[in-house]
Design a protein around this motif. Structure first.
Motif, short mmCIF file in Angstrom:
data_model
loop_
_atom_site.label_atom_id
_atom_site.label_comp_id
_atom_site.label_asym_id
_atom_site.label_seq_id
_atom_site.Cartn_x
_atom_site.Cartn_y
_atom_site.Cartn_z
N LEU A 1 0.83 -1.20 0.00
CA LEU A 1 0.00 0.00 0.00
C LEU A 1 0.87 1.26 0.00
O LEU A 1 0.58 2.22 -0.71
N ALA A 2 1.95 1.26 0.76
CA ALA A 2 2.85 2.41 0.80
C ALA A 2 3.43 2.70 -0.58
O ALA A 2 3.50 3.87 -1.01
N GLN A 3 3.84 1.66 -1.31
CA GLN A 3 4.39 1.86 -2.66
C GLN A 3 3.35 2.46 -3.60
O GLN A 3 3.65 3.36 -4.38
N ILE A 4 2.13 1.97 -3.51
CA ILE A 4 1.05 2.50 -4.36
C ILE A 4 0.80 3.96 -4.01
O ILE A 4 0.72 4.82 -4.90
N LEU A 5 0.68 4.25 -2.73
CA LEU A 5 0.40 5.62 -2.31
C LEU A 5 1.54 6.57 -2.63
O LEU A 5 1.30 7.75 -2.93
N ASN A 6 2.78 6.10 -2.58
CA ASN A 6 3.91 6.96 -2.95
C ASN A 6 3.80 7.40 -4.40
O ASN A 6 4.17 8.53 -4.73
N ARG A 7 3.28 6.55 -5.25
CA ARG A 7 3.08 6.93 -6.66
C ARG A 7 1.88 7.85 -6.83
O ARG A 7 1.95 8.85 -7.51
N VAL A 8 0.77 7.46 -6.21
CA VAL A 8 -0.47 8.22 -6.37
C VAL A 8 -0.34 9.61 -5.73
O VAL A 8 -0.83 10.60 -6.27
N LEU A 9 0.33 9.69 -4.60
CA LEU A 9 0.43 10.95 -3.86
C LEU A 9 1.76 11.67 -4.09
O LEU A 9 2.15 12.51 -3.28
N LYS A 10 2.41 11.37 -5.18
CA LYS A 10 3.73 11.97 -5.46
C LYS A 10 3.72 13.50 -5.38
O LYS A 10 4.59 14.08 -4.74
N PRO A 11 2.73 14.19 -6.00
CA PRO A 11 2.72 15.66 -5.89
C PRO A 11 2.58 16.14 -4.44
O PRO A 11 3.26 17.07 -4.01
N GLU A 12 1.69 15.50 -3.68
CA GLU A 12 1.48 15.90 -2.29
C GLU A 12 2.71 15.63 -1.43
O GLU A 12 3.05 16.44 -0.56
N LEU A 13 3.36 14.51 -1.69
CA LEU A 13 4.60 14.20 -0.95
C LEU A 13 5.67 15.24 -1.26
O LEU A 13 6.36 15.72 -0.35
N ALA A 14 5.81 15.59 -2.54
CA ALA A 14 6.82 16.58 -2.95
C ALA A 14 6.54 17.95 -2.33
O ALA A 14 7.48 18.69 -2.01
N GLU A 15 5.27 18.29 -2.16
CA GLU A 15 4.90 19.59 -1.61
C GLU A 15 4.85 19.58 -0.08
O GLU A 15 4.55 20.61 0.53
N GLY A 16 5.14 18.44 0.53
CA GLY A 16 5.16 18.36 1.99
C GLY A 16 3.80 18.28 2.64
O GLY A 16 3.67 18.48 3.84
#
Length: 164
Positions: A33-48
């Protein structure tokens, strides 16, 4: 686990479908699930936008599927937390309600207000998590996965409303 107080009881996965899910180690489920979410939420992760989870544990409990995910944020990426790690914030519900949330078939505020989905733990973290979920537009990010989730939601809805 908290008991529901509303009259609505959503369709649940048939027990026979949940048996194989219990054979997969919880940490492996969380890592996937973490791997999937890292891809799906990439913009949000990058923006903190997920920094509120830094070294905190988010537990997602899919009760009817007997799945328990534990995620944390480290170095700007989601990863599986240690199984059994104390949750700082939790989201609990059945597959149907979580699919309604993910596919936007129902408003997140309605799902949480009617206690069809439940937030637990740190209130501030819970509000951050709910607001993040509410702000994400999945269309165009998950492609065919959204179609699969929509079909799964329709299939589960055919099981009808079950009263306890």
């Amino acid at each position: 686990m908290s008991e529901r107080t509303d009259a609505f009881h959503a369709p649940r996965l048939p027990a026979v479908l949940t048996l194989p899910l219990g054979l997969i180690p919880a940490r492996l489920n969380s890592a996937v699930l973490a791997q999937i979410l890292n891809r799906v939420l990439k913009p949000e992760l990058a923006e903190g936008e997920l920094d509120f989870l830094d070294h905190k544990v988010l537990r997602i409990s899919v009760e009817d599927a007997r799945l328990d995910y534990r995620l944390t944020l480290r170095q700007g990426r989601l990863e599986a937390a240690r199984h059994g790690a104390a949750a700082d914030v939790s989201i609990e519900g059945n597959t149907y309600e979580l699919l309604l949330l993910a596919t936007r078939r129902e408003d997140p505020d309605t799902l949480f207000f009617n206690r069809r989905l439940r937030l637990g733990g740190d209130t501030e973290l819970g509000l951050y998590a709910k607001n993040l979920l509410d702000s994400i537009e999945l269309e165009g990010r998950v492609g065919p996965l959204l179609d699969v989730m929509n079909r799964a939601t329709q299939l589960l809805s055919r099981f009808g409303v079950q009263q306890r």
